[in-house]
Every structure is written in structure tokens, then in C-alpha cells.
Design an enzyme around this catalytic site. Structure first.
Site, short mmCIF file in Angstrom:
data_model
loop_
_atom_site.label_atom_id
_atom_site.label_comp_id
_atom_site.label_asym_id
_atom_site.label_seq_id
_atom_site.Cartn_x
_atom_site.Cartn_y
_atom_site.Cartn_z
CG ASP A 147 -1.77 1.18 1.40
OD1 ASP A 147 -1.75 2.04 0.50
OD2 ASP A 147 -2.46 1.27 2.43
CD GLU A 150 26.82 9.38 1.59
OE1 GLU A 150 27.02 8.25 2.03
OE2 GLU A 150 26.48 9.56 0.40
CB CYS A 194 22.85 14.45 6.38
SG CYS A 194 22.47 12.83 5.71
CB THR A 197 14.32 7.37 2.47
OG1 THR A 197 15.56 6.65 2.52
CG2 THR A 197 13.30 6.70 3.37
CB SER A 222 19.31 5.66 11.66
OG SER A 222 18.07 5.53 10.97
CG HIS A 229 18.94 15.64 8.08
ND1 HIS A 229 19.14 15.75 6.73
CD2 HIS A 229 19.05 14.30 8.37
CE1 HIS A 229 19.37 14.55 6.22
NE2 HIS A 229 19.32 13.66 7.19
CE LYS A 278 8.64 8.39 12.83
NZ LYS A 278 7.67 7.60 13.55
CG ASN A 326 18.00 11.82 2.71
OD1 ASN A 326 18.31 13.00 2.87
ND2 ASN A 326 18.39 10.85 3.52
N1 CAA Z 1 -0.46 3.69 5.58
C1 CAA Z 1 0.03 4.62 6.43
N2 CAA Z 1 1.15 4.44 7.19
C2 CAA Z 1 1.79 3.26 7.09
C3 CAA Z 1 1.32 2.22 6.25
C4 CAA Z 1 0.15 2.47 5.48
N3 CAA Z 1 -0.33 1.56 4.62
N4 CAA Z 1 2.17 1.18 6.37
C5 CAA Z 1 3.13 1.54 7.26
N5 CAA Z 1 2.89 2.80 7.70
C6 CAA Z 1 3.68 3.60 8.64
C7 CAA Z 1 4.20 2.83 9.83
O1 CAA Z 1 3.24 2.73 10.86
C8 CAA Z 1 5.40 3.70 10.23
O2 CAA Z 1 4.95 4.85 10.92
P1 CAA Z 1 5.62 5.27 12.32
O3 CAA Z 1 7.09 5.45 12.05
O4 CAA Z 1 4.94 6.54 12.65
O5 CAA Z 1 5.38 4.15 13.26
C9 CAA Z 1 5.93 4.18 8.87
O6 CAA Z 1 4.87 3.99 7.94
C10 CAA Z 1 7.15 3.41 8.39
O7 CAA Z 1 6.87 2.06 8.46
P2 CAA Z 1 7.97 1.03 9.00
O8 CAA Z 1 8.59 1.57 10.26
O9 CAA Z 1 7.38 -0.32 9.04
O10 CAA Z 1 8.98 1.15 7.79
P3 CAA Z 1 10.36 0.43 7.53
O11 CAA Z 1 10.84 -0.26 8.75
O12 CAA Z 1 10.26 -0.37 6.28
O13 CAA Z 1 11.31 1.67 7.19
C11 CAA Z 1 12.80 3.36 7.97
C12 CAA Z 1 11.37 2.89 7.91
C13 CAA Z 1 13.59 2.47 8.93
C14 CAA Z 1 12.84 4.80 8.44
C15 CAA Z 1 13.41 3.26 6.54
O14 CAA Z 1 12.76 4.16 5.67
C16 CAA Z 1 14.90 3.51 6.48
O15 CAA Z 1 15.71 2.62 6.74
N6 CAA Z 1 15.30 4.74 6.09
C17 CAA Z 1 16.70 5.13 5.94
C18 CAA Z 1 17.29 5.54 7.25
C19 CAA Z 1 16.85 6.91 7.68
O16 CAA Z 1 16.37 7.70 6.90
N7 CAA Z 1 17.05 7.20 8.97
C20 CAA Z 1 16.71 8.50 9.51
C21 CAA Z 1 17.63 8.92 10.63
S1 CAA Z 1 19.35 8.91 10.06
C22 CAA Z 1 19.50 10.34 9.16
O17 CAA Z 1 18.70 11.23 9.26
C23 CAA Z 1 20.64 10.45 8.20
C24 CAA Z 1 20.16 10.20 6.83
O18 CAA Z 1 19.86 11.13 6.09
C25 CAA Z 1 20.02 8.81 6.39
#
Ligand code: CAA
Length: 389
Positions: A29, A79, A111, A152, A201, A233, A242, A276
Site C-alpha cells: 500500500d 556525502e 548529512c 527514501t 538511526s 534535516h 517526529k 533525501n
Molecule cells: N499507511 C500509512 N502508514 C503506514 C502504512 C500504510 N499503509 N504502512 C506503514 N505505515 C507507517 C508505519 O506505521 C510507520 O509509521 P511510524 O514510524 O509513525 O510508526 C511508517 O509507515 C514506516 O513504516 P515502518 O517503520 O514499518 O517502515 P520500515 O521499517 O520499512 O522503514 C525506515 C522505515 C527504517 C525509516 C526506513 O525508511 C529507512 O531505513 N530509512 C533510511 C534511514 C533513515 O532515513 N534514517 C533516519 C535517521 S538517520 C538520518 O537522518 C541520516 C540520513 O539522512 C540517512
């Protein structure tokens, strides 16, 4: 003397993938992306685009307005560097025909490094008020296919000019810092895609925010109530939501959900569409805020939280100058996003896989980008760039 940002310009890659395409290919979805992480699209570079072409595209807008005379420092933050030794900034310096009397250097800390560049630029101008420093932040964010980070990804560049008596944003002197030797996100030299411990992270980012905010306040920084807007960021826009919720809690600000969102909403709009852009992301957020917030922000204080995994982070503030709206390229930036070439999932995937296939060999790229600068290929291990005729 006041010092800060006199002009700021935006560029991104010229292709776009709607995350609906990615969700369909994954059989999930799209709400997870559109709502859950707050991303709707990602910019995808043509094979003849990279951090240099995007950085030059943004910086050329600054040079067109102010000229290159008097810019004696060019700081390139990234980066996704394209050479282990030579600064990507030197390629931009060449493409833009800037003068020889200029120091050019590349900065790296995930970043965060564009904020380091801003702080270094402020120091240079504080020492000599006639100095002008061009800062370029440019990144292509890449994760391995079929990983949690994939939705992302994105790409963008921002260039800004740091001077005395700035026309756009005065940067205030108090800052709060936080550094911690961790592995939340990193990229070994032999990989073209980042490694990340996703959930960790997020926690690391929020912990660093508390640390940097705490130091900012302890050094005499403004109270939360004296900051009108916040700019974070944005690895994905939901991260900023958040983060702001967390900051409100830590600062004891009793705002409801709507009030909290109003302080950041305009800053999220452009990043939602670029994906990103690592070092550039917080400054894409600043542009988005200045261009898209309906309120007149002149005289208002903006709080910035810059986070670079690994990790180094900083909280600082700036005050918007009167007349800022006349300096923005609002219509142009909207068109830059709207006019990107929409691509299908199969093309995105093929382009992603092609990056590693060409590592280390000589090759020519086909002329595909509609942008002003292009990466023409590699000859004898030297990257070639050209202005598009
Ligand atoms: N409709 C609405 N919302 C939904 C949904 C749906 N059908 N399905 C899932 N969601 C929501 C979940 O509830 C969750 O929300 P919350 O965080 O509010 O609980 C959100 O969507 C994400 O779902 P998951 O947590 O299950 O997603 P995931 O585990 O597959 O991935 C992530 C999330 C870990 C952030 C991933 O995107 C990722 O690894 N990103 C890269 C790392 C990153 O960006 N880290 C940020 C901090 S580090 C940093 O800032 C440096 C940088 O630039 C990388």
C-alpha cells in the site's frame, strides 16, 4: 556586524519516480510512503547527472545574480563524493568559470557537512567582512534495491552565499553541538550505496536532537517560545514531524498537533518531492519554508537542527531579513520540481543497477539531461564535465 545568507538557490535531478510506482512493484500500500514516511516522489539522476552537475546548476543561479568577483572561498559539502582526492567543488569552479583566486574544498560528515560549511563560512566573513563564501550542498542518496531505505532515496543541491549584512537570513552566534561515535548510517569506500540500521538511526537522530538542543539552551540560546519556525534535516519528512514532537516535549511546549505541524509544514513540501538529499536536505527545507509559508516571516527566528549520521549534529538559529521574498526564485523552483521527466519503475531500477556496472572503466554517457551541465563520462580515470550547448 551581522553575517548570514544573502542568497540561496535550488537544483535537483531531472527525472522523477512517483513512489506509487515503487509501492506497486513491491505489492504494498502506497500509504506507507505517502503517509507513513511522508514521501511522495524521489528525484532520479539521468546517467549524465551527478552531484557536480546539480551543484553547478544551483550555484550558477547565485553567480548569475551576484557575479563571481569577490567569492574567494567555495565549500562543497557532500556525502556522495565523486573522487577520493579532488574536491567536487573544483569541477564546479571550472564549469562556472570562477577566478583563480579562490580556495575550494570538499567537506564530509554524512548529512551534517553543509552546516559545518556554513559555520566555517561565518568564521571567514567574521575575520574579513569583505569576504564572500559560496557554499554548495549536493547529494544523490542511494540505498541498495529492496532495502528499507530504498523509498527514501533522492537527489538535490542547494547553493548559498554567505556574506556580511546578509539580505536573506542572519545566522545568530549561539549553537548547540552533539557528537557521538556510532554506526547508524555509513558507507564504506567500496560501496556506492549506504548501509543503515534504520530503527536505530531514528533513535540516534532524536537522541542527538535532545543533546544539541540541551547545549544550545545552556549556552544562552533562545527559548522555544521565541522561535517561530523550525527546520530539520529531512531523511524523509515524517522524521522532521517526529523530531519536532520530541523537541516540543523536551522543551515543555504545550502545543497541540496542529500547532506543532504549523511550525514545520512549509519546510517539508519540497523534500517530500525530491527525496533525501543528505547534506542539502535541511537547506532545501529552508527554501521550502521561505517560499511556501504563507505568513510573512520577516523578523522571525527559525530554529535549525542539522544531523549527520555517525554522528555530528548542531542546533542553531537564524532571523529572516525584511524583503526576503523578493530574493526568492519561488516560481522557478516550483517549475524545477514540476518539469522533471516522470519515469517508470523498470527504468529507475535499470539506472540504479547501472551505477556499479561502470565503476573503474572508461565510458561515455549519452546526452540525456535537459539541465545546463552534464557529466560526459570518464577518460583515463578522469571525469569529464561540459556545459550543454
Ligand atoms: N499507511 C500509512 N502508514 C503506514 C502504512 C500504510 N499503509 N504502512 C506503514 N505505515 C507507517 C508505519 O506505521 C510507520 O509509521 P511510524 O514510524 O509513525 O510508526 C511508517 O509507515 C514506516 O513504516 P515502518 O517503520 O514499518 O517502515 P520500515 O521499517 O520499512 O522503514 C525506515 C522505515 C527504517 C525509516 C526506513 O525508511 C529507512 O531505513 N530509512 C533510511 C534511514 C533513515 O532515513 N534514517 C533516519 C535517521 S538517520 C538520518 O537522518 C541520516 C540520513 O539522512 C540517512
Amino acid at each position: 556586524m551581522t553575517i548570514g545568507i544573502s542568497d540561496i538557490a535550488f537544483a535537483t535531478a531531472y527525472q522523477v519516480l512517483d513512489l506509487q510506482q515503487l509501492a506497486d512493484a513491491q505489492g504494498i500500500d502506497v500509504g506507507k510512503y505517502y503517509i507513513g514516511i511522508g514521501q511522495s516522489e524521489m528525484s532520479v539522476p539521468f546517467p549524465d547527472e551527478d552531484i557536480v552537475t546539480m551543484g553547478a546548476d544551483a550555484a550558477a543561479q547565485i553567480i548569475a545574480r551576484h557575479g563571481a568577483d569577490g567569492i574567494r572561498t567555495l565549500l562543497f559539502a557532500t556525502e556522495s563524493g565523486i573522487d577520493q582526492s579532488k574536491s567536487a567543488g573544483v569541477f564546479v569552479h571550472g564549469l562556472l568559470g570562477m577566478g583563480e583566486r579562490c580556495r575550494v574544498v570538499e567537506l564530509k560528515q554524512a548529512c551534517y557537512s553543509a552546516t559545518a560549511a556554513l559555520q566555517f563560512a561565518l568564521g571567514i566573513v567574521a575575520r574579513d567582512a569583505s569576504e564572500k563564501v559560496l557554499v554548495i550542498a549536493s547529494d544523490v542518496a542511494r540505498y541498495a534495491l529492496d532495502t528499507s531505505g530504498e523509498p527514501t532515496q533522492g537527489a538535490a543541491a542547494v547553493a548559498f552565499l554567505v556574506t556580511a549584512d546578509p539580505a536573506l537570513l542572519e545566522i545568530e552566534p549561539v549553537t548547540g553541538l552533539h557528537t557521538d561515535d556510532i554506526h547508524d548510517f555509513w558507507r564504506p569506500n567500496y560501496l556506492s550505496t549506504a548501509l543503515v540500521d534504520g530503527k536505530y538511526s531514528l533513535a540516534a537522530y532524536l537522541g542527538a536532537l535532545e543533546g544539541a538542543w540541551g547545549e544550545y539552551r545552556s549556552r544562552g540560546g533562545a527559548a522555544f517560545a521565541d522561535i517561530a519556525r523550525f527546520c530539520y534535516h529531512q531523511p524523509f519528512t515524517k522524521m522532521a514531524v517526529k523530531a519536532h514532537d520530541r523537541l516540543c516535549k523536551v522543551a515543555g511546549a504545550e502545543l497541540d498537533k496542529e500547532q506543532r505541524l504549523a511550525q514545520i509544514a512549509a519546510s517539508l513540501q519540497m523534500n517530500r518531492r525530491t527525496g533525501n538529499s543528505y547534506t542539502a536536505s535541511i537547506y532545501v527545507g529552508l527554501l521550502s519554508l521561505l517560499e511556501r509559508d504563507e505568513a510573512d516571516l520577516a523578523g522571525e527566528r527559525i530554529g535549525f537542527f542539522s544531523y549527520g549520521s555517525g554522528s555530528v549534529s548542531e542546533f542553531f538559529t537564524g532571523v529572516v531579513r525584511p524583503g526576503y521574498r523578493e530574493l526568492l526564485r519561488t516560481a522557478r523552483d516550483a517549475a524545477t520540481l514540476d518539469d522533471r521527466v516522470a519515469i517508470a519503475h523498470a527504468r529507475y531500477r535499470a539506472l540504479h543497477e547501472a551505477v556499479d556496472a561502470v565503476q573503474g572503466s572508461d565510458y561515455e554517457t549519452a546526452a540525456e539531461t535537459p539541465g545546463p551541465y552534464r557529466f560526459a563520462g570518464v577518460v583515463d580515470h578522469v571525469r569529464r564535465y561540459e556545459t550543454r550547448g
